[in-house]
Design a protein around this motif. Structure first.
Motif, PDB file in Angstrom:
ATOM      1  N   GLY A   1       0.903  -0.962  -0.005  1.00  0.00           N
ATOM      2  CA  GLY A   1      -0.231  -0.178  -0.105  1.00  0.00           C
ATOM      3  C   GLY A   1       0.731   1.323   0.124  1.00  0.00           C
ATOM      4  O   GLY A   1       0.056   2.616   0.430  1.00  0.00           O
ATOM      5  N   SER A   2       2.009   1.568  -0.022  1.00  0.00           N
ATOM      6  CA  SER A   2       3.236   1.978  -0.437  1.00  0.00           C
ATOM      7  C   SER A   2       3.157   2.862  -1.480  1.00  0.00           C
ATOM      8  O   SER A   2       3.028   2.116  -1.977  1.00  0.00           O
ATOM      9  CB  SER A   2       4.355   1.853   1.070  1.00  0.00           C
ATOM     10  OG  SER A   2       5.144   0.395  -0.589  1.00  0.00           O
ATOM     11  N   THR A   3       3.164   4.355  -1.536  1.00  0.00           N
ATOM     12  CA  THR A   3       3.365   4.439  -3.138  1.00  0.00           C
ATOM     13  C   THR A   3       3.980   5.760  -3.518  1.00  0.00           C
ATOM     14  O   THR A   3       4.503   6.679  -2.038  1.00  0.00           O
ATOM     15  CB  THR A   3       1.884   5.124  -3.694  1.00  0.00           C
ATOM     16  OG1 THR A   3       1.740   6.613  -2.967  1.00  0.00           O
ATOM     17  CG2 THR A   3       0.309   4.225  -3.367  1.00  0.00           C
TER      18      THR A   3
ATOM     19  N   GLN B   1     -13.188   4.558  -5.683  1.00  0.00           N
ATOM     20  CA  GLN B   1     -12.665   5.536  -5.656  1.00  0.00           C
ATOM     21  C   GLN B   1     -12.920   6.463  -6.336  1.00  0.00           C
ATOM     22  O   GLN B   1     -12.508   7.752  -5.573  1.00  0.00           O
ATOM     23  CB  GLN B   1     -10.854   5.234  -6.008  1.00  0.00           C
ATOM     24  CG  GLN B   1     -10.293   3.839  -4.344  1.00  0.00           C
ATOM     25  CD  GLN B   1     -10.391   4.550  -3.279  1.00  0.00           C
ATOM     26  OE1 GLN B   1      -9.832   6.454  -3.314  1.00  0.00           O
ATOM     27  NE2 GLN B   1      -9.973   3.275  -1.970  1.00  0.00           N
TER      28      GLN B   1
ATOM     29  N   ASN C   1      -6.949   0.336  -3.792  1.00  0.00           N
ATOM     30  CA  ASN C   1      -6.701   1.033  -3.072  1.00  0.00           C
ATOM     31  C   ASN C   1      -6.009   2.537  -2.865  1.00  0.00           C
ATOM     32  O   ASN C   1      -6.597   3.883  -2.870  1.00  0.00           O
ATOM     33  CB  ASN C   1      -7.675   0.713  -1.790  1.00  0.00           C
ATOM     34  CG  ASN C   1      -8.933   0.174  -1.444  1.00  0.00           C
ATOM     35  OD1 ASN C   1      -9.868   0.830  -2.308  1.00  0.00           O
ATOM     36  ND2 ASN C   1      -8.910  -1.027  -0.786  1.00  0.00           N
ATOM     37  N   ALA C   2      -4.922   1.541  -2.278  1.00  0.00           N
ATOM     38  CA  ALA C   2      -3.882   3.227  -2.634  1.00  0.00           C
ATOM     39  C   ALA C   2      -2.896   3.683  -3.882  1.00  0.00           C
ATOM     40  O   ALA C   2      -3.338   4.615  -3.865  1.00  0.00           O
ATOM     41  CB  ALA C   2      -2.520   2.143  -1.953  1.00  0.00           C
TER      42      ALA C   2
ATOM     43  N   LYS D   1      -5.518  -3.861  -1.181  1.00  0.00           N
ATOM     44  CA  LYS D   1      -5.417  -2.593   0.318  1.00  0.00           C
ATOM     45  C   LYS D   1      -4.347  -2.275  -1.189  1.00  0.00           C
ATOM     46  O   LYS D   1      -4.394  -0.275  -1.804  1.00  0.00           O
ATOM     47  CB  LYS D   1      -4.248  -3.174   0.981  1.00  0.00           C
ATOM     48  CG  LYS D   1      -3.901  -2.436   2.027  1.00  0.00           C
ATOM     49  CD  LYS D   1      -2.216  -2.476   2.878  1.00  0.00           C
ATOM     50  CE  LYS D   1      -1.804  -1.815   3.384  1.00  0.00           C
ATOM     51  NZ  LYS D   1      -1.831  -2.143   4.888  1.00  0.00           N
TER      52      LYS D   1
ATOM     53  N   ARG E   1      -4.687   7.486  -4.680  1.00  0.00           N
ATOM     54  CA  ARG E   1      -3.474   8.454  -5.440  1.00  0.00           C
ATOM     55  C   ARG E   1      -3.858   9.376  -6.308  1.00  0.00           C
ATOM     56  O   ARG E   1      -4.186  10.678  -6.492  1.00  0.00           O
ATOM     57  CB  ARG E   1      -2.261   7.859  -5.071  1.00  0.00           C
ATOM     58  CG  ARG E   1      -0.841   8.644  -5.269  1.00  0.00           C
ATOM     59  CD  ARG E   1      -0.713   8.852  -4.001  1.00  0.00           C
ATOM     60  NE  ARG E   1       0.842  10.717  -4.337  1.00  0.00           N
ATOM     61  CZ  ARG E   1       1.958   9.983  -3.904  1.00  0.00           C
ATOM     62  NH1 ARG E   1       2.512   8.833  -3.660  1.00  0.00           N
ATOM     63  NH2 ARG E   1       2.799  11.007  -4.156  1.00  0.00           N
TER      64      ARG E   1
ATOM     65  N   VAL F   1       3.898   1.372  -6.604  1.00  0.00           N
ATOM     66  CA  VAL F   1       2.830   1.141  -5.698  1.00  0.00           C
ATOM     67  C   VAL F   1       3.423  -0.364  -5.063  1.00  0.00           C
ATOM     68  O   VAL F   1       3.545  -1.139  -5.206  1.00  0.00           O
ATOM     69  CB  VAL F   1       1.735   0.814  -5.811  1.00  0.00           C
ATOM     70  CG1 VAL F   1       1.088  -0.172  -7.027  1.00  0.00           C
ATOM     71  CG2 VAL F   1       0.842   0.218  -4.172  1.00  0.00           C
TER      72      VAL F   1
END
Length: 492
Positions: free
Chosen positions: A57-59, A135, A93-94, A90, A98, A75
Protein backbone atom coordinates in the motif's frame (compact mmCIF):
# COMPACT_ATOMS: atom_id res chain seq x y z
CA UNK A 1 -14.69 5.95 -16.55
CA UNK A 2 -13.44 4.70 -19.88
CA UNK A 3 -11.65 1.32 -19.74
CA UNK A 4 -9.58 -0.34 -22.46
CA UNK A 5 -7.39 -3.43 -22.55
CA UNK A 6 -3.98 -3.32 -24.21
CA UNK A 7 -1.61 -6.23 -24.72
CA UNK A 8 1.23 -4.22 -26.33
CA UNK A 9 4.53 -3.67 -24.53
CA UNK A 10 4.33 -0.88 -21.94
CA UNK A 11 6.82 1.27 -23.85
CA UNK A 12 4.38 1.37 -26.78
CA UNK A 13 1.46 2.72 -24.73
CA UNK A 14 1.24 6.44 -24.01
CA UNK A 15 -0.40 7.61 -20.78
CA UNK A 16 -0.28 10.42 -18.23
CA UNK A 17 0.78 7.92 -15.57
CA UNK A 18 2.16 4.39 -15.56
CA UNK A 19 1.37 2.30 -12.47
CA UNK A 20 3.49 -0.74 -11.55
CA UNK A 21 4.09 -2.58 -8.28
CA UNK A 22 7.20 -3.32 -6.28
CA UNK A 23 7.36 -6.12 -3.69
CA UNK A 24 9.36 -5.84 -0.48
CA UNK A 25 11.43 -8.81 -1.57
CA UNK A 26 11.52 -11.46 -4.26
CA UNK A 27 10.94 -11.36 -7.98
CA UNK A 28 9.23 -8.44 -9.67
CA UNK A 29 6.18 -8.83 -11.93
CA UNK A 30 7.08 -8.82 -15.62
CA UNK A 31 5.45 -5.40 -16.07
CA UNK A 32 7.66 -3.82 -13.39
CA UNK A 33 10.77 -5.35 -14.94
CA UNK A 34 9.73 -4.04 -18.37
CA UNK A 35 9.13 -0.54 -16.98
CA UNK A 36 12.49 -0.60 -15.19
CA UNK A 37 14.25 -1.60 -18.40
CA UNK A 38 12.60 1.26 -20.29
CA UNK A 39 13.69 3.64 -17.50
CA UNK A 40 17.30 2.39 -17.52
CA UNK A 41 17.16 0.82 -14.06
CA UNK A 42 15.47 3.75 -12.33
CA UNK A 43 13.02 1.62 -10.30
CA UNK A 44 15.83 -0.67 -9.12
CA UNK A 45 17.82 2.36 -7.96
CA UNK A 46 14.82 3.83 -6.15
CA UNK A 47 14.25 0.61 -4.23
CA UNK A 48 17.94 0.19 -3.49
CA UNK A 49 18.12 3.73 -2.09
CA UNK A 50 15.01 3.23 0.06
CA UNK A 51 12.73 5.65 -1.82
CA UNK A 52 10.17 2.85 -2.19
CA UNK A 53 10.14 0.06 0.39
CA UNK A 54 7.62 -2.23 -1.24
CA UNK A 55 5.50 -2.25 1.90
CA UNK A 56 1.92 -3.12 0.98
CA UNK A 57 0.00 0.00 0.00
CA UNK A 58 2.97 2.39 0.07
CA UNK A 59 3.23 4.69 -2.96
CA UNK A 60 5.74 6.90 -4.72
CA UNK A 61 4.71 9.26 -7.54
CA UNK A 62 7.44 10.68 -9.77
CA UNK A 63 7.48 12.95 -12.86
CA UNK A 64 9.17 11.57 -15.97
CA UNK A 65 10.68 13.19 -19.05
CA UNK A 66 11.29 11.72 -22.47
CA UNK A 67 9.07 8.71 -21.81
CA UNK A 68 5.66 7.58 -23.14
CA UNK A 69 4.37 8.28 -19.61
CA UNK A 70 4.39 11.70 -17.96
CA UNK A 71 4.50 10.15 -14.50
CA UNK A 72 5.35 6.92 -12.73
CA UNK A 73 3.39 5.65 -9.75
CA UNK A 74 5.07 2.87 -7.81
CA UNK A 75 2.99 0.94 -5.30
CA UNK A 76 4.23 -1.57 -2.75
CA UNK A 77 2.81 -5.09 -2.94
CA UNK A 78 4.16 -6.32 0.39
CA UNK A 79 6.17 -9.36 1.37
CA UNK A 80 3.66 -12.13 0.63
CA UNK A 81 4.45 -14.41 -2.27
CA UNK A 82 2.03 -15.02 -3.82
CA UNK A 83 0.19 -11.92 -2.71
CA UNK A 84 -3.00 -12.41 -0.68
CA UNK A 85 -6.32 -11.04 -1.93
CA UNK A 86 -6.62 -8.60 0.99
CA UNK A 87 -3.13 -7.25 0.28
CA UNK A 88 -3.92 -6.90 -3.44
CA UNK A 89 -7.09 -4.99 -2.65
CA UNK A 90 -5.12 -2.71 -0.30
CA UNK A 91 -2.67 -2.07 -3.13
CA UNK A 92 -5.45 -1.10 -5.52
CA UNK A 93 -7.10 1.20 -3.00
CA UNK A 94 -3.76 2.94 -2.49
CA UNK A 95 -3.29 3.36 -6.25
CA UNK A 96 -6.67 4.86 -7.01
CA UNK A 97 -6.68 6.86 -3.80
CA UNK A 98 -3.50 8.54 -5.06
CA UNK A 99 -4.68 8.95 -8.65
CA UNK A 100 -8.06 10.49 -7.81
CA UNK A 101 -6.45 13.61 -6.34
CA UNK A 102 -3.70 13.91 -8.93
CA UNK A 103 -3.45 15.60 -12.33
CA UNK A 104 -3.47 12.45 -14.50
CA UNK A 105 -6.40 12.08 -16.87
CA UNK A 106 -5.21 8.77 -18.35
CA UNK A 107 -3.57 6.02 -16.32
CA UNK A 108 -1.90 2.87 -17.60
CA UNK A 109 -2.41 0.22 -14.92
CA UNK A 110 0.06 -2.67 -15.13
CA UNK A 111 -0.97 -4.68 -12.09
CA UNK A 112 -2.82 -7.67 -13.58
CA UNK A 113 0.36 -9.75 -13.74
CA UNK A 114 0.92 -9.61 -9.99
CA UNK A 115 0.91 -13.12 -8.54
CA UNK A 116 -2.22 -13.26 -6.37
CA UNK A 117 -3.00 -16.48 -4.53
CA UNK A 118 -5.66 -18.63 -6.25
CA UNK A 119 -6.73 -15.80 -8.60
CA UNK A 120 -6.42 -15.51 -12.37
CA UNK A 121 -5.95 -12.51 -14.63
CA UNK A 122 -9.69 -12.03 -15.19
CA UNK A 123 -10.30 -11.77 -11.44
CA UNK A 124 -7.55 -9.17 -11.09
CA UNK A 125 -8.79 -7.07 -14.00
CA UNK A 126 -12.34 -7.16 -12.65
CA UNK A 127 -11.23 -6.05 -9.20
CA UNK A 128 -9.11 -3.24 -10.65
CA UNK A 129 -12.15 -1.81 -12.46
CA UNK A 130 -14.35 -2.18 -9.39
CA UNK A 131 -11.86 -0.48 -7.04
CA UNK A 132 -11.37 2.32 -9.56
CA UNK A 133 -15.12 2.98 -9.46
CA UNK A 134 -15.20 2.79 -5.65
CA UNK A 135 -12.40 5.33 -5.28
CA UNK A 136 -13.96 7.72 -7.81
CA UNK A 137 -17.21 7.86 -5.82
CA UNK A 138 -18.39 11.25 -4.57
CA UNK A 139 -21.62 12.24 -2.82
CA UNK A 140 -21.99 15.99 -3.22
CA UNK A 141 -25.61 16.52 -4.26
CA UNK A 142 -26.55 18.34 -1.07
CA UNK A 143 -23.54 20.69 -0.86
CA UNK A 144 -24.01 24.28 -1.97
CA UNK A 145 -20.42 24.37 -3.24
CA UNK A 146 -19.62 21.44 -5.45
CA UNK A 147 -16.41 19.59 -4.66
CA UNK A 148 -14.00 19.13 -7.57
CA UNK A 149 -14.49 15.87 -9.39
CA UNK A 150 -11.57 13.47 -9.93
CA UNK A 151 -9.44 14.25 -12.96
CA UNK A 152 -8.91 10.61 -13.92
CA UNK A 153 -11.24 9.73 -16.79
CA UNK A 154 -9.50 6.97 -18.74
CA UNK A 155 -7.81 3.75 -17.68
CA UNK A 156 -5.79 1.45 -19.92
CA UNK A 157 -5.30 -1.98 -18.40
CA UNK A 158 -2.16 -3.84 -19.41
CA UNK A 159 -3.21 -7.43 -20.10
CA UNK A 160 -1.97 -10.61 -21.72
CA UNK A 161 -4.66 -10.36 -24.41
CA UNK A 162 -7.59 -8.26 -25.55
CA UNK A 163 -10.11 -11.08 -25.71
CA UNK A 164 -13.78 -11.55 -24.90
CA UNK A 165 -13.19 -13.19 -21.51
CA UNK A 166 -10.96 -10.44 -20.17
CA UNK A 167 -13.20 -7.69 -21.59
CA UNK A 168 -16.19 -9.28 -19.86
CA UNK A 169 -14.26 -9.38 -16.58
CA UNK A 170 -13.51 -5.66 -16.78
CA UNK A 171 -17.12 -4.87 -17.67
CA UNK A 172 -18.37 -6.93 -14.73
CA UNK A 173 -16.04 -5.14 -12.34
CA UNK A 174 -17.20 -1.79 -13.66
CA UNK A 175 -20.86 -2.84 -13.34
CA UNK A 176 -20.35 -3.95 -9.74
CA UNK A 177 -18.70 -0.60 -9.04
CA UNK A 178 -21.72 1.18 -10.54
CA UNK A 179 -24.03 -0.94 -8.40
CA UNK A 180 -22.04 -0.06 -5.29
CA UNK A 181 -22.24 3.64 -6.18
CA UNK A 182 -26.02 3.42 -6.46
CA UNK A 183 -26.18 1.62 -3.11
CA UNK A 184 -24.03 4.32 -1.52
CA UNK A 185 -26.10 7.10 -3.08
CA UNK A 186 -29.33 5.65 -1.69
CA UNK A 187 -27.80 5.06 1.74
CA UNK A 188 -26.27 8.53 1.97
CA UNK A 189 -29.41 10.37 0.86
CA UNK A 190 -31.02 12.11 3.88
CA UNK A 191 -34.23 10.59 5.25
CA UNK A 192 -36.31 13.69 4.53
CA UNK A 193 -35.70 12.86 0.85
CA UNK A 194 -35.24 9.09 0.93
CA UNK A 195 -38.57 7.75 2.16
CA UNK A 196 -40.49 4.67 0.93
CA UNK A 197 -42.32 6.48 -1.88
CA UNK A 198 -39.05 8.04 -3.10
CA UNK A 199 -37.40 4.61 -3.09
CA UNK A 200 -40.31 3.24 -5.12
CA UNK A 201 -39.93 6.04 -7.66
CA UNK A 202 -36.22 5.27 -7.86
CA UNK A 203 -37.07 1.65 -8.69
CA UNK A 204 -39.30 2.88 -11.50
CA UNK A 205 -36.46 5.04 -12.80
CA UNK A 206 -34.18 2.00 -12.79
CA UNK A 207 -36.63 0.07 -14.95
CA UNK A 208 -36.81 3.02 -17.36
CA UNK A 209 -33.02 3.13 -17.60
CA UNK A 210 -32.72 -0.64 -18.12
CA UNK A 211 -35.44 -2.36 -20.11
CA UNK A 212 -34.37 -5.74 -18.69
CA UNK A 213 -35.82 -4.72 -15.31
CA UNK A 214 -39.56 -4.72 -14.66
CA UNK A 215 -40.84 -2.96 -11.54
CA UNK A 216 -44.04 -3.41 -9.54
CA UNK A 217 -44.97 -1.32 -6.50
CA UNK A 218 -47.47 -2.49 -3.86
CA UNK A 219 -49.06 0.22 -1.71
CA UNK A 220 -50.43 -0.16 1.82
CA UNK A 221 -53.93 -1.02 0.62
CA UNK A 222 -52.60 -3.89 -1.47
CA UNK A 223 -50.36 -5.08 1.35
CA UNK A 224 -53.26 -5.00 3.78
CA UNK A 225 -55.28 -7.16 1.41
CA UNK A 226 -52.40 -9.66 1.33
CA UNK A 227 -52.31 -9.78 5.12
CA UNK A 228 -48.95 -8.04 5.57
CA UNK A 229 -49.92 -6.77 9.01
CA UNK A 230 -46.44 -7.28 10.42
CA UNK A 231 -44.84 -5.00 7.83
CA UNK A 232 -47.62 -2.44 8.18
CA UNK A 233 -47.23 -2.36 11.97
CA UNK A 234 -43.84 -0.70 11.43
CA UNK A 235 -45.14 2.13 9.22
CA UNK A 236 -48.22 2.71 11.41
CA UNK A 237 -46.66 5.63 13.30
CA UNK A 238 -45.30 7.44 10.26
CA UNK A 239 -46.92 9.87 7.85
CA UNK A 240 -44.86 8.18 5.14
CA UNK A 241 -46.72 5.14 3.79
CA UNK A 242 -44.93 1.82 3.36
CA UNK A 243 -44.15 0.34 -0.02
CA UNK A 244 -43.29 -3.16 -1.21
CA UNK A 245 -40.99 -2.78 -4.20
CA UNK A 246 -40.52 -5.68 -6.61
CA UNK A 247 -37.87 -5.55 -9.35
CA UNK A 248 -37.70 -8.44 -11.81
CA UNK A 249 -34.70 -9.27 -13.98
CA UNK A 250 -35.61 -11.97 -16.50
CA UNK A 251 -32.49 -13.00 -18.40
CA UNK A 252 -32.96 -16.76 -18.20
CA UNK A 253 -35.49 -19.21 -19.55
CA UNK A 254 -39.13 -18.48 -18.80
CA UNK A 255 -39.60 -21.55 -16.58
CA UNK A 256 -36.23 -21.23 -14.83
CA UNK A 257 -36.67 -20.68 -11.09
CA UNK A 258 -35.48 -17.23 -9.99
CA UNK A 259 -33.05 -16.35 -7.25
CA UNK A 260 -34.66 -13.81 -4.94
CA UNK A 261 -32.99 -10.99 -3.01
CA UNK A 262 -34.97 -9.40 -0.17
CA UNK A 263 -33.84 -6.09 1.34
CA UNK A 264 -34.77 -4.36 4.57
CA UNK A 265 -35.73 -0.81 3.63
CA UNK A 266 -36.29 1.12 6.87
CA UNK A 267 -35.63 4.59 5.49
CA UNK A 268 -35.35 6.00 9.00
CA UNK A 269 -35.43 4.09 12.25
CA UNK A 270 -36.26 6.15 15.33
CA UNK A 271 -37.04 2.92 17.19
CA UNK A 272 -40.72 3.84 17.27
CA UNK A 273 -42.27 3.85 20.75
CA UNK A 274 -39.15 1.97 21.93
CA UNK A 275 -37.25 5.15 21.09
CA UNK A 276 -33.53 4.97 20.38
CA UNK A 277 -31.02 7.19 22.22
CA UNK A 278 -30.49 10.52 20.47
CA UNK A 279 -26.74 10.17 20.02
CA UNK A 280 -25.92 8.82 16.60
CA UNK A 281 -29.56 8.54 15.58
CA UNK A 282 -28.78 10.40 12.35
CA UNK A 283 -27.05 7.22 11.17
CA UNK A 284 -30.39 5.45 11.22
CA UNK A 285 -30.90 6.72 7.68
CA UNK A 286 -28.60 3.79 6.87
CA UNK A 287 -31.17 1.29 8.12
CA UNK A 288 -32.25 0.87 4.50
CA UNK A 289 -28.82 -0.24 3.28
CA UNK A 290 -30.06 -3.82 2.84
CA UNK A 291 -32.63 -2.48 0.41
CA UNK A 292 -30.00 -0.24 -1.19
CA UNK A 293 -27.75 -3.26 -1.79
CA UNK A 294 -30.62 -5.03 -3.57
CA UNK A 295 -30.97 -1.97 -5.82
CA UNK A 296 -27.22 -2.04 -6.45
CA UNK A 297 -27.15 -5.74 -7.27
CA UNK A 298 -30.08 -5.36 -9.66
CA UNK A 299 -28.35 -2.47 -11.43
CA UNK A 300 -25.15 -4.50 -11.81
CA UNK A 301 -27.13 -7.40 -13.27
CA UNK A 302 -28.86 -5.08 -15.71
CA UNK A 303 -25.45 -4.01 -17.03
CA UNK A 304 -23.88 -7.49 -17.09
CA UNK A 305 -27.02 -9.18 -18.50
CA UNK A 306 -26.40 -12.76 -17.30
CA UNK A 307 -28.62 -15.62 -18.46
CA UNK A 308 -30.61 -16.07 -15.25
CA UNK A 309 -33.73 -14.84 -13.48
CA UNK A 310 -33.50 -12.67 -10.36
CA UNK A 311 -36.21 -10.99 -8.30
CA UNK A 312 -35.37 -8.09 -5.98
CA UNK A 313 -37.90 -7.38 -3.22
CA UNK A 314 -37.62 -4.33 -0.96
CA UNK A 315 -39.78 -3.89 2.14
CA UNK A 316 -39.73 -0.11 2.63
CA UNK A 317 -41.12 1.66 5.69
CA UNK A 318 -40.28 4.45 8.12
CA UNK A 319 -40.34 3.64 11.85
CA UNK A 320 -41.61 6.64 13.82
CA UNK A 321 -43.36 7.26 17.18
CA UNK A 322 -46.81 8.84 17.18
CA UNK A 323 -50.32 8.31 18.48
CA UNK A 324 -50.91 5.72 15.77
CA UNK A 325 -47.62 3.86 16.27
CA UNK A 326 -47.45 0.21 17.25
CA UNK A 327 -47.03 -0.26 21.02
CA UNK A 328 -44.87 -2.76 22.89
CA UNK A 329 -47.25 -5.59 23.73
CA UNK A 330 -49.31 -5.33 20.53
CA UNK A 331 -49.95 -8.58 18.65
CA UNK A 332 -50.15 -8.73 14.85
CA UNK A 333 -50.88 -11.48 12.36
CA UNK A 334 -48.24 -11.85 9.64
CA UNK A 335 -48.90 -12.70 6.00
CA UNK A 336 -47.95 -16.30 6.83
CA UNK A 337 -50.77 -16.48 9.40
CA UNK A 338 -48.35 -16.69 12.32
CA UNK A 339 -48.96 -14.23 15.15
CA UNK A 340 -46.26 -12.01 16.64
CA UNK A 341 -46.15 -10.29 20.02
CA UNK A 342 -44.18 -7.08 19.50
CA UNK A 343 -42.22 -6.53 22.70
CA UNK A 344 -39.82 -3.98 21.22
CA UNK A 345 -40.75 -1.71 18.32
CA UNK A 346 -37.04 -1.12 17.66
CA UNK A 347 -36.77 -4.73 16.50
CA UNK A 348 -38.67 -3.68 13.41
CA UNK A 349 -36.49 -4.99 10.59
CA UNK A 350 -37.57 -8.56 11.17
CA UNK A 351 -41.20 -7.41 11.17
CA UNK A 352 -40.98 -6.04 7.62
CA UNK A 353 -38.75 -8.85 6.40
CA UNK A 354 -40.98 -11.70 7.58
CA UNK A 355 -43.85 -10.57 5.34
CA UNK A 356 -41.50 -9.90 2.43
CA UNK A 357 -40.00 -13.40 2.85
CA UNK A 358 -43.48 -14.92 2.81
CA UNK A 359 -44.22 -12.93 -0.36
CA UNK A 360 -41.00 -14.25 -1.93
CA UNK A 361 -42.42 -17.77 -1.75
CA UNK A 362 -44.92 -16.95 -4.51
CA UNK A 363 -42.05 -17.05 -7.04
CA UNK A 364 -41.17 -20.69 -6.25
CA UNK A 365 -37.58 -19.50 -5.81
CA UNK A 366 -34.37 -21.42 -6.37
CA UNK A 367 -32.86 -19.58 -3.41
CA UNK A 368 -33.72 -16.55 -1.28
CA UNK A 369 -31.13 -14.28 0.30
CA UNK A 370 -32.28 -11.46 2.55
CA UNK A 371 -30.01 -8.53 3.36
CA UNK A 372 -30.53 -6.33 6.40
CA UNK A 373 -28.90 -3.99 8.87
CA UNK A 374 -30.67 -6.10 11.45
CA UNK A 375 -28.83 -6.16 14.78
CA UNK A 376 -26.21 -4.25 16.72
CA UNK A 377 -25.29 -7.61 18.19
CA UNK A 378 -23.62 -8.66 14.94
CA UNK A 379 -21.19 -5.76 15.33
CA UNK A 380 -20.29 -7.01 18.80
CA UNK A 381 -19.72 -10.49 17.36
CA UNK A 382 -17.91 -9.69 14.11
CA UNK A 383 -16.93 -6.03 14.16
CA UNK A 384 -16.98 -4.02 10.94
CA UNK A 385 -15.20 -6.54 8.71
CA UNK A 386 -17.48 -9.53 8.13
CA UNK A 387 -21.12 -9.80 7.11
CA UNK A 388 -23.03 -12.10 9.44
CA UNK A 389 -24.37 -15.13 7.57
CA UNK A 390 -27.18 -17.47 8.64
CA UNK A 391 -28.86 -20.16 6.56
CA UNK A 392 -31.20 -23.13 6.65
CA UNK A 393 -29.07 -24.84 3.97
CA UNK A 394 -25.35 -25.57 4.36
CA UNK A 395 -24.68 -25.78 0.61
CA UNK A 396 -26.17 -22.32 0.12
CA UNK A 397 -24.16 -20.96 3.05
CA UNK A 398 -20.91 -22.35 1.64
CA UNK A 399 -21.63 -20.84 -1.74
CA UNK A 400 -22.15 -17.42 -0.18
CA UNK A 401 -18.99 -17.76 1.90
CA UNK A 402 -17.00 -18.63 -1.24
CA UNK A 403 -18.47 -15.64 -3.08
CA UNK A 404 -17.55 -13.37 -0.20
CA UNK A 405 -13.96 -14.58 -0.35
CA UNK A 406 -13.73 -14.12 -4.13
CA UNK A 407 -15.33 -10.68 -4.01
CA UNK A 408 -13.23 -9.43 -1.06
CA UNK A 409 -16.57 -8.91 0.72
CA UNK A 410 -16.34 -11.65 3.29
CA UNK A 411 -19.00 -13.22 5.50
CA UNK A 412 -18.88 -15.46 8.55
CA UNK A 413 -21.50 -18.10 9.30
CA UNK A 414 -23.26 -18.19 12.65
CA UNK A 415 -25.64 -20.94 13.83
CA UNK A 416 -29.42 -20.95 13.95
CA UNK A 417 -29.78 -24.13 15.97
CA UNK A 418 -33.18 -25.18 17.26
CA UNK A 419 -31.90 -24.64 20.81
CA UNK A 420 -32.07 -20.87 20.26
CA UNK A 421 -35.69 -20.89 19.06
CA UNK A 422 -37.15 -21.12 22.58
CA UNK A 423 -35.89 -17.59 23.31
CA UNK A 424 -38.69 -16.39 21.01
CA UNK A 425 -41.48 -18.15 22.95
CA UNK A 426 -44.45 -15.93 23.80
CA UNK A 427 -47.19 -16.49 26.38
CA UNK A 428 -49.74 -14.79 24.16
CA UNK A 429 -48.79 -15.29 20.47
CA UNK A 430 -46.97 -17.78 18.25
CA UNK A 431 -43.75 -15.89 18.89
CA UNK A 432 -42.33 -12.64 20.20
CA UNK A 433 -40.14 -10.37 18.11
CA UNK A 434 -37.12 -10.35 20.46
CA UNK A 435 -35.21 -13.09 22.23
CA UNK A 436 -33.38 -11.10 24.89
CA UNK A 437 -29.75 -9.97 25.00
CA UNK A 438 -27.99 -13.34 24.62
CA UNK A 439 -27.23 -14.26 20.97
CA UNK A 440 -29.22 -11.31 19.64
CA UNK A 441 -28.19 -11.75 16.01
CA UNK A 442 -28.91 -15.47 16.16
CA UNK A 443 -32.40 -15.12 17.63
CA UNK A 444 -33.20 -12.45 15.01
CA UNK A 445 -32.21 -14.95 12.31
CA UNK A 446 -34.21 -17.66 14.09
CA UNK A 447 -37.24 -15.38 13.90
CA UNK A 448 -36.79 -15.02 10.13
CA UNK A 449 -36.24 -18.75 9.70
CA UNK A 450 -39.84 -19.36 10.79
CA UNK A 451 -41.01 -17.72 7.55
CA UNK A 452 -38.61 -19.49 5.17
CA UNK A 453 -39.32 -23.18 5.65
CA UNK A 454 -40.53 -23.74 2.08
CA UNK A 455 -37.28 -22.82 0.29
CA UNK A 456 -33.51 -22.56 0.62
CA UNK A 457 -32.77 -19.33 2.45
CA UNK A 458 -29.88 -17.29 3.78
CA UNK A 459 -29.77 -14.11 5.82
CA UNK A 460 -26.98 -11.52 5.71
CA UNK A 461 -26.80 -9.21 8.72
CA UNK A 462 -24.86 -6.20 7.42
CA UNK A 463 -25.25 -3.84 10.38
CA UNK A 464 -21.48 -3.80 10.81
CA UNK A 465 -20.48 -3.50 7.15
CA UNK A 466 -23.04 -1.31 5.39
CA UNK A 467 -21.62 2.03 6.54
CA UNK A 468 -18.75 3.61 8.43
CA UNK A 469 -18.95 6.27 11.12
CA UNK A 470 -16.71 9.14 12.12
CA UNK A 471 -14.78 11.45 9.83
CA UNK A 472 -15.31 9.22 6.81
CA UNK A 473 -18.99 8.57 7.56
CA UNK A 474 -20.90 7.11 4.66
CA UNK A 475 -22.36 4.02 3.05
CA UNK A 476 -19.86 1.41 1.85
CA UNK A 477 -21.78 -0.30 -0.95
CA UNK A 478 -21.41 -3.70 0.72
CA UNK A 479 -22.49 -6.45 0.20
CA UNK A 480 -23.15 -5.75 -3.51
CA UNK A 481 -19.90 -7.51 -4.57
CA UNK A 482 -20.80 -10.63 -2.59
CA UNK A 483 -24.37 -10.71 -3.92
CA UNK A 484 -23.37 -10.25 -7.57
CA UNK A 485 -20.63 -12.86 -7.36
CA UNK A 486 -23.10 -15.27 -5.76
CA UNK A 487 -25.69 -14.72 -8.46
CA UNK A 488 -23.19 -14.97 -11.32
CA UNK A 489 -21.85 -18.23 -9.88
CA UNK A 490 -25.11 -19.87 -11.00
CA UNK A 491 -24.73 -18.88 -14.66
CA UNK A 492 -23.68 -21.83 -16.78
Amino acid sequence: MNYTLNSKSLADIKADCLVVSVPEKGDWPASTAAADAALNGMIKDLQKNGDISGKAGSTLLLPLAGQPWARLLLVGSGSESPQGTASYRKLLNAVFGRLKDGPSKHALIALADNDVKDQDEAWKLSLIARIAEEQQYRFTGFKSTKAPQPTLARITLAASANNKTLKAAVSAGEAIGHGMSLTRDLGNTPPNVCHPTWLAEHAKSLSKEFDVIKTEILDEKQMKKLGMNSLLSVSAGSEQPARLIVMEYRGGKAKEKPHVLVGKGITFDSGGISLKPGEGMDEMKYDMCGAASVFGAMRALAEIKPAMNVIGIVAAAENMPSGTATRPGDIVTSMSGQTIEILNTDAEGRLVLCDALTYAGKYDPETVVDVATLTGAVIVALGKEANGLFSNNDELAQRLLQSGNRACDRAWQLPIWDEYQSQLDSNFADMQNIGGRPAGSITAACFLSRFTKDYRWAHLDIAGTAWVSGKDKGATGRPVPLLVDYLLSHVQ
